[in-house]
Structures are given as C-alpha cells and as structure tokens.
Write an enzyme that holds these catalytic residues in place. Structure first.
Site, PDB file in Angstrom:
ATOM      1  CG  HIS A  31      39.534  37.574  36.139  1.00 41.02           C
ATOM      2  ND1 HIS A  31      40.261  36.400  36.088  1.00 41.02           N
ATOM      3  CD2 HIS A  31      39.587  38.081  34.880  1.00 41.02           C
ATOM      4  CE1 HIS A  31      40.735  36.227  34.870  1.00 41.02           C
ATOM      5  NE2 HIS A  31      40.332  37.229  34.106  1.00 41.02           N
ATOM      6  CD  GLN A  40      41.557  34.959  30.704  1.00 41.36           C
ATOM      7  OE1 GLN A  40      41.069  35.595  31.629  1.00 41.36           O
ATOM      8  NE2 GLN A  40      42.703  35.285  30.133  1.00 41.36           N
ATOM      9  CG  HIS A  75      38.178  37.855  29.608  1.00 45.83           C
ATOM     10  ND1 HIS A  75      39.043  38.816  29.137  1.00 45.83           N
ATOM     11  CD2 HIS A  75      38.712  37.432  30.785  1.00 45.83           C
ATOM     12  CE1 HIS A  75      40.046  38.961  29.989  1.00 45.83           C
ATOM     13  NE2 HIS A  75      39.868  38.139  31.009  1.00 45.83           N
ATOM     14  CD  GLU A 100      44.948  33.202  28.369  1.00 42.98           C
ATOM     15  OE1 GLU A 100      45.549  33.711  29.325  1.00 42.98           O
ATOM     16  OE2 GLU A 100      44.269  33.845  27.566  1.00 42.98           O
ATOM     17  CD  GLU A 128      42.077  40.576  32.461  1.00 41.86           C
ATOM     18  OE1 GLU A 128      41.486  39.573  32.952  1.00 41.86           O
ATOM     19  OE2 GLU A 128      42.816  40.497  31.462  1.00 41.86           O
TER      20      GLU A 128
HETATM   21  N1  CMX Z   1      38.299  37.334  43.565  1.00 41.34           N
HETATM   22  C1  CMX Z   1      37.864  37.873  44.745  1.00 41.34           C
HETATM   23  N2  CMX Z   1      38.634  37.972  45.855  1.00 41.34           N
HETATM   24  C2  CMX Z   1      39.898  37.504  45.752  1.00 41.34           C
HETATM   25  C3  CMX Z   1      40.426  36.947  44.568  1.00 41.34           C
HETATM   26  C4  CMX Z   1      39.568  36.855  43.451  1.00 41.34           C
HETATM   27  N3  CMX Z   1      39.981  36.322  42.308  1.00 41.34           N
HETATM   28  N4  CMX Z   1      41.703  36.585  44.778  1.00 41.34           N
HETATM   29  C5  CMX Z   1      41.989  36.893  46.054  1.00 41.34           C
HETATM   30  N5  CMX Z   1      40.892  37.447  46.637  1.00 41.34           N
HETATM   31  C6  CMX Z   1      40.767  37.876  48.044  1.00 41.34           C
HETATM   32  C7  CMX Z   1      41.075  36.723  48.969  1.00 41.34           C
HETATM   33  O1  CMX Z   1      39.928  35.944  49.225  1.00 41.34           O
HETATM   34  C8  CMX Z   1      41.598  37.416  50.205  1.00 41.34           C
HETATM   35  O2  CMX Z   1      40.531  37.863  50.986  1.00 41.34           O
HETATM   36  P1  CMX Z   1      40.487  37.568  52.577  1.00 41.34           P
HETATM   37  O3  CMX Z   1      41.682  38.304  53.108  1.00 41.34           O
HETATM   38  O4  CMX Z   1      39.177  38.175  52.995  1.00 41.34           O
HETATM   39  O5  CMX Z   1      40.576  36.093  52.734  1.00 41.34           O
HETATM   40  C9  CMX Z   1      42.321  38.633  49.634  1.00 41.34           C
HETATM   41  O6  CMX Z   1      41.759  38.859  48.322  1.00 41.34           O
HETATM   42  C10 CMX Z   1      43.816  38.391  49.478  1.00 41.34           C
HETATM   43  O7  CMX Z   1      43.945  37.188  48.764  1.00 41.34           O
HETATM   44  P2  CMX Z   1      45.202  36.225  48.762  1.00 41.34           P
HETATM   45  O8  CMX Z   1      44.705  34.847  48.579  1.00 41.34           O
HETATM   46  O9  CMX Z   1      46.111  36.521  49.926  1.00 41.34           O
HETATM   47  O10 CMX Z   1      45.892  36.618  47.409  1.00 41.34           O
HETATM   48  P3  CMX Z   1      46.958  37.732  47.083  1.00 41.34           P
HETATM   49  O11 CMX Z   1      46.732  38.970  47.886  1.00 41.34           O
HETATM   50  O12 CMX Z   1      48.299  37.112  47.049  1.00 41.34           O
HETATM   51  O13 CMX Z   1      46.524  38.009  45.547  1.00 41.34           O
HETATM   52  C11 CMX Z   1      45.521  39.410  43.955  1.00 41.34           C
HETATM   53  C12 CMX Z   1      45.294  38.580  45.224  1.00 41.34           C
HETATM   54  C13 CMX Z   1      44.190  39.962  43.511  1.00 41.34           C
HETATM   55  C14 CMX Z   1      46.504  40.546  44.269  1.00 41.34           C
HETATM   56  C15 CMX Z   1      46.122  38.446  42.883  1.00 41.34           C
HETATM   57  O14 CMX Z   1      45.205  37.404  42.644  1.00 41.34           O
HETATM   58  C16 CMX Z   1      46.461  39.131  41.585  1.00 41.34           C
HETATM   59  O15 CMX Z   1      47.514  39.759  41.437  1.00 41.34           O
HETATM   60  N6  CMX Z   1      45.572  38.996  40.548  1.00 41.34           N
HETATM   61  C17 CMX Z   1      45.792  39.603  39.252  1.00 41.34           C
HETATM   62  C18 CMX Z   1      46.498  38.659  38.296  1.00 41.34           C
HETATM   63  C19 CMX Z   1      45.679  37.433  37.969  1.00 41.34           C
HETATM   64  O16 CMX Z   1      44.656  37.150  38.589  1.00 41.34           O
HETATM   65  N7  CMX Z   1      46.158  36.669  36.934  1.00 41.34           N
HETATM   66  C20 CMX Z   1      45.486  35.481  36.442  1.00 41.34           C
HETATM   67  C21 CMX Z   1      44.525  35.781  35.296  1.00 41.34           C
HETATM   68  C22 CMX Z   1      45.276  36.223  34.040  1.00 41.34           C
HETATM   69  C23 CMX Z   1      44.351  36.774  32.940  1.00 41.34           C
HETATM   70  O17 CMX Z   1      43.200  37.102  33.181  1.00 41.34           O
HETATM   71  O18 CMX Z   1      44.850  36.892  31.797  1.00 41.34           O
HETATM   72 CO    CO Z   2      41.382  37.629  32.294  1.00 43.67          CO
END
Ligand code: CMX
Ligand code: CO
Length: 142
Positions: free
Chosen positions: A84, A60, A7, A43, A134
């Site tokens: 993502h 998604q 997705h 979602e 993912e």
């Molecule tokens: N795509 C690209 N870059 C991303 C991002 C994304 N989705 N999310 C965060 N970033 C980048 C930010 O821009 C930031 O970069 P800079 O430092 O250059 O500004 C950096 O990563 C850190 O971002 P943050 O805002 O401080 O966010 P966190 O570190 O707290 O979290 C992450 C980032 C990836 C660890 C967190 O989003 C995560 O755990 N994701 C996995 C879970 C998830 O996304 N769940 C929802 C979807 C569920 C599903 O698909 O079922």
């Molecule tokens: Co997903």
C-alpha cells in the site's frame, strides 16, 4: 489536505531479513518497530527523509503476525512486494469524510491506531485503480 507521502507499505515473509536487506543495500536504519495486533502485523519503520510540514516519509516493512491477517492473505496470493501507499494529512477525519463523499469506500468508520501513535484509515483498492491507499495523521510526539 494530503501533503506528503507518509510511507510505502511493503509486505515481507521475514521482517528481520528484509530489514537487513534495506540496511546492507541502501544504508537505511530502523527508526521504530512495533507490533500492531489489531492490524495483525509486526512492522519496522525506516525513515527516508523529513518533510517541510514537520512530518516524515518512511518505508513500512510489514510481516504478518497471524494467518488470518490482511497482510498474510495478501502475501499468500501475491508474494512479497509493495502492499500500500500512505498519504500524510493534518486531518485524517476531514479528508476521509471528503473522499467518502466522492464515492470512494473508506474502510473504517473512525480512524484507528497506526505506527507510532498515528491515526489511520484505508481506501478500498478497487476504488483507487488497484492501489490500497492509507491516510495518516502522524502523532506529533514522534
Ligand atoms: N493492493 C491492491 N489490491 C488489493 C490489495 C492490496 N493491498 N489487497 C487486496 N486487493 C484486491 C485483491 O487482489 C482482490 O481483487 P480481485 O477480486 O480482483 O482478486 C480484492 O482486492 C479483494 O481482496 P481479498 O484478497 O479478498 O481481500 P479482502 O477483501 O479480504 O481485503 C482489504 C482487502 C483492502 C479490505 C484489506 O486488505 C484491508 O482491510 N486492508 C486495510 C488494512 C491493512 O491493509 N492493514 C495492514 C497494514 C497496516 C498499516 O499500514 O499500518
Ligand atoms: Co501503512
């Protein structure tokens, strides 16, 4: 082995309005909806096509359920858009370990529960050229 696009995750402020946009504009219907409290999302999965390995490809659509969720934080910073991509695999555990061994941060020690009973994990976007990635093993009952 990653065998397909499972997705594309799209973050939105209003799930119902976004679902209606995809229905009215493209004719995509909702295949499944759920709330995943652990991920902090409500979602809708829109099935785009079946695939040759028995899985399918979806959009998604994701609306945050709480202010401290990853999607709420992302929306506040970026606005709506592609959040993502997710690759499908028959073996999320094995593929996550192999990718971890290449020096890419895998966010979970063990895969967690995703849409429709799937098992999911994430790779850190900073290790993937800016793409939150993912890995998904779908549940064959869906
Ligand atoms: N795509 C690209 N870059 C991303 C991002 C994304 N989705 N999310 C965060 N970033 C980048 C930010 O821009 C930031 O970069 P800079 O430092 O250059 O500004 C950096 O990563 C850190 O971002 P943050 O805002 O401080 O966010 P966190 O570190 O707290 O979290 C992450 C980032 C990836 C660890 C967190 O989003 C995560 O755990 N994701 C996995 C879970 C998830 O996304 N769940 C929802 C979807 C569920 C599903 O698909 O079922
Ligand atoms: Co997903």
């Amino acid at each position: 082995m990653l065998t397909r696009i499972d997705h594309i995750g799209i973050a939105c402020f209003d799930l119902d309005k976004t679902v209606e946009f995809y229905r009215a504009t493209y004719g995509f219907e909702v295949f499944h909806t759920e709330v995943n409290e652990e991920q902090g999302v409500r979602e809708a999965m829109l099935k785009i096509n079946e695939t040759s390995d028995g899985g399918a490809s979806y959009l998604q659509l994701l609306e945050p359920t709480r202010e401290d969720s990853t999607v709420a934080k992302w929306l506040a910073k970026n606005g709506e858009g592609v959040h993502h991509i997710a690759f499908g695999t028959a073996d999320v555990d094995g593929d996550a370990e192999a990718i971890r061994g290449k020096g890419v941060r895998v966010l979970y020690d063990q895969p967690r529960t995703g849409s429709m009973g799937s098992r999911i994990t994430f790779l850190h976007p900073k290790d993937c050229h800016g793409v939150l990635t993912e890995l998904v093993t779908s549940n064959p009952e869906h």
